[in-house]
Design a protein around this motif. Structure first.
Motif, PDB file in Angstrom:
ATOM      1  N   LYS A 189       0.745  -1.203   0.047  1.00 29.38           N
ATOM      2  CA  LYS A 189       0.089   0.093   0.045  1.00 29.38           C
ATOM      3  C   LYS A 189       0.849   1.034  -0.033  1.00 29.38           C
ATOM      4  N   THR A 190       0.576   2.174  -0.893  1.00 28.04           N
ATOM      5  CA  THR A 190       1.199   3.517  -0.948  1.00 28.04           C
ATOM      6  C   THR A 190       0.362   4.541  -0.446  1.00 28.04           C
ATOM      7  N   ASP A 191      -0.943   4.331  -0.605  1.00 26.58           N
ATOM      8  CA  ASP A 191      -1.944   5.240   0.101  1.00 26.58           C
ATOM      9  C   ASP A 191      -3.009   4.618   0.826  1.00 26.58           C
ATOM     10  N   PRO A 192      -2.986   4.404   2.189  1.00 23.40           N
ATOM     11  CA  PRO A 192      -4.261   3.690   2.769  1.00 23.40           C
ATOM     12  C   PRO A 192      -5.713   4.536   2.803  1.00 23.40           C
ATOM     13  N   ASP A 193      -5.486   5.913   2.408  1.00 20.52           N
ATOM     14  CA  ASP A 193      -6.613   6.533   2.395  1.00 20.52           C
ATOM     15  C   ASP A 193      -7.263   6.804   0.977  1.00 20.52           C
ATOM     16  N   ALA A 194      -6.643   6.232   0.057  1.00 14.67           N
ATOM     17  CA  ALA A 194      -7.249   6.401  -1.556  1.00 14.67           C
ATOM     18  C   ALA A 194      -8.240   5.407  -1.492  1.00 14.67           C
ATOM     19  N   PRO A 195      -9.190   5.622  -2.600  1.00 11.58           N
ATOM     20  CA  PRO A 195     -10.212   4.665  -2.768  1.00 11.58           C
ATOM     21  C   PRO A 195      -9.581   3.112  -2.882  1.00 11.58           C
ATOM     22  N   ARG A 196     -10.652   2.310  -2.495  1.00 10.02           N
ATOM     23  CA  ARG A 196     -10.261   1.165  -2.055  1.00 10.02           C
ATOM     24  C   ARG A 196      -9.208   0.293  -2.995  1.00 10.02           C
ATOM     25  N   HIS A 197      -9.423   0.318  -4.360  1.00 13.30           N
ATOM     26  CA  HIS A 197      -8.676  -0.615  -5.352  1.00 13.30           C
ATOM     27  C   HIS A 197      -7.513   0.569  -5.873  1.00 13.30           C
ATOM     28  N   ALA A 198      -7.577   1.833  -5.456  1.00 17.47           N
ATOM     29  CA  ALA A 198      -6.373   2.731  -5.416  1.00 17.47           C
ATOM     30  C   ALA A 198      -5.220   2.754  -4.619  1.00 17.47           C
ATOM     31  N   GLN A 199      -5.281   2.016  -3.500  1.00 19.69           N
ATOM     32  CA  GLN A 199      -4.274   2.010  -2.299  1.00 19.69           C
ATOM     33  C   GLN A 199      -3.063   1.266  -2.721  1.00 19.69           C
ATOM     34  N   GLN A 200      -3.131   0.481  -3.584  1.00 25.75           N
ATOM     35  CA  GLN A 200      -2.043  -0.535  -3.896  1.00 25.75           C
ATOM     36  C   GLN A 200      -1.174  -0.184  -4.679  1.00 25.75           C
ATOM     37  N   SER A 201       0.101  -0.438  -4.713  1.00 24.67           N
ATOM     38  CA  SER A 201       1.111  -0.304  -5.771  1.00 24.67           C
ATOM     39  C   SER A 201       2.107  -1.752  -5.827  1.00 24.67           C
ATOM     40  N   MET A 202       2.591  -1.811  -7.052  1.00 25.25           N
ATOM     41  CA  MET A 202       3.668  -2.601  -7.228  1.00 25.25           C
ATOM     42  C   MET A 202       5.407  -2.154  -7.370  1.00 25.25           C
ATOM     43  N   ILE A 203       6.173  -2.804  -6.612  1.00 27.90           N
ATOM     44  CA  ILE A 203       7.531  -2.230  -6.770  1.00 27.90           C
ATOM     45  C   ILE A 203       8.391  -3.315  -6.884  1.00 27.90           C
ATOM     46  N   LEU A 204       9.483  -2.962  -7.525  1.00 27.64           N
ATOM     47  CA  LEU A 204      10.547  -3.957  -7.940  1.00 27.64           C
ATOM     48  C   LEU A 204      11.792  -3.886  -6.641  1.00 27.64           C
TER      49      LEU A 204
END
Length: 405
Positions: A189-204
């Motif tokens: 999670k990059t932003d726990p306060d974003a909309p439910r399906h926009a909180q997550q990110s992928m990183i290398l």
């Protein structure tokens, strides 16, 4: 609904079958002998000599990176319906995929990098993965939450100047145990306060980054799946450059949908191959064993099971090919019903067929003298990986109900 494999793929099918007859089936016992020796030495996470010996032969035979759904650096695109029978053949021997650089999670990770990575990220990680020089892992599932709902994921990816700081714990991270694993794709999670399906990110995250600790391997029905394993991984204040984010912040679910669709159908293709081999072993055993004065193959209960196995395998295969055809013609998003259906049908079917094959072998079926116990453990696991049956059934029902509103 879908076409027959292209002439090129039909030729590949024949070459792959010949390769299995010459190099894979005769060496199954050797593979287990080599990995067992590593376990006795106390270090099961080693490169298996047999696999390394067979890789150049597979490349020389033109049986390399056969999964590629998009052209990349001169490699031709492989349509999903053309790859399906190839993947089915590889499913007959669970460790064979690495010989052809077609094993999970690398195939899904390579597809992810090809679709979503920058040119610099591709050059650093995709090129050596395609060459089979390194391996990779996908870190999504977490021990502290029900990860079947990926919005539960708690791993934190926090921006700090020119870096991201990652903290979390992952488990059942397939591939993380391999000595050649060099790169993790991590969802958090990059932003726990974003909309439910926009909180997550992928990183290398490179495997050797400070703060990355592989804690232990997790066995599956007692199998450790050496050397790649299923690992529990701690990420403690892991710092990576901002350039390591995939596609951008908040787009983790978008990437997951693109990655998991092909991954799910590849699991199903392999499940069909496992079931087909189990049926062959069942028929062979039933004709050789005599009980109560006649071969088991003449007992009516086994007629029922053989017939039902053939029906279920062919039904699952046709459903899989239909899903593959839709993925290529209308895209993964519009094939989500078909992908969900086959993810429910194929592993359940394979579990049933392998279970009957075990029954036909009696006590030998649950021993290590035969492939069936290993096959059952793996097929039962496929009912959980890339989403459990319940999640896919729920998605199918919602999509079906939406048609009638």
């Amino acid at each position: 609904m879908f076409a027959e494999p292209s002439p090129k793929s039909a030729e590949l099918i024949q070459r792959l079958r010949a390769f299995f007859d010459e190099h894979i089936y005769p060496n199954e016992e050797r593979y287990h002998r080599e990995t067992d020796a590593f376990r006795r030495e106390g270090n099961p996470r080693q490169v298996v000599p047999l696999i390394e010996e067979l890789k150049p032969k597979a490349r020389a035979a033109g049986l390399w990176n056969m999964f590629l759904p998009h052209p990349y650096q001169g490699a031709r695109r492989r349509l999903q319906p053309d790859y399906a029978p190839l993947c089915e053949i590889m499913g007959r021997v669970s460790r064979s995929g690495e010989v052809f650089n077609c094993s999970a999670p690398d195939t899904g990770n390579m597809e992810t990098l090809e679709r979503y990575a920058t040119d610099a990220q591709k050059q650093e990680w995709l090129v050596p993965l395609l060459a089979g020089e390194i391996r990779s892992a996908f870190l999504m599932t977490e021990p502290a939450v029900a990860s079947s709902d990926a919005t539960n994921i708690q791993c934190s990816i926090r921006r700090d100047g020119d870096h991201y700081v990652v903290n979390g714990r992952k488990w059942f991270s397939s591939g993380a145990g391999s000595p050649r694993c060099k790169i993790f794709i991590v969802m958090g999670k990059t932003d726990p306060d974003a909309p439910r399906h926009a909180q997550q990110s992928m990183i290398l995250i490179p495997r050797d980054t400070p703060g990355v600790t592989v804690l232990r391997h997790l066995s599956v029905f007692g199998y450790d799946d050496s050397p790649h394993g299923h690992m529990e991984v701690a990420l403690e204040n892991v710092r990576v450059p901002v350039e390591n984010i995939l596609l951008g912040e908040g787009r983790g679910f978008e990437i997951a949908r693109g990655r998991l669709g092909p991954g799910r159908i590849h699991h199903c293709m392999r499940s069909i191959g496992a079931a087909e081999r189990a049926l062959e072993l069942m028929c062979d055993r039933l004709q050789k064993r005599v009980a109560f004065g006649k071969p088991l193959a003449e007992q009516s209960v086994w007629h029922e099971r053989i017939a039902e196995s053939r029906c279920m395998i062919d039904q699952a295969r046709l459903l899989t090919l239909n899903a593959a055809w839709k993925m290529d013609t209308v895209g993964n998003k519009f094939a989500r019903t078909e992908i969900a259906m086959i993810k429910v049908v194929a592993p359940n079917m394979s579990c049933k067929v392998v279970d009957w094959a075990i029954q036909a072998h009696g006590a030998a079926g649950v021993s290590q003298d035969f492939w069936l116990a290993e096959a059952y453990a793996h097929q039962r696991t496929v009912r959980l990986v890339d989403g459990p049956d319940e999640v896919h059934r729920n998605a199918i029902a919602k999509l079906e109900l939406a048609k009638h509103r």
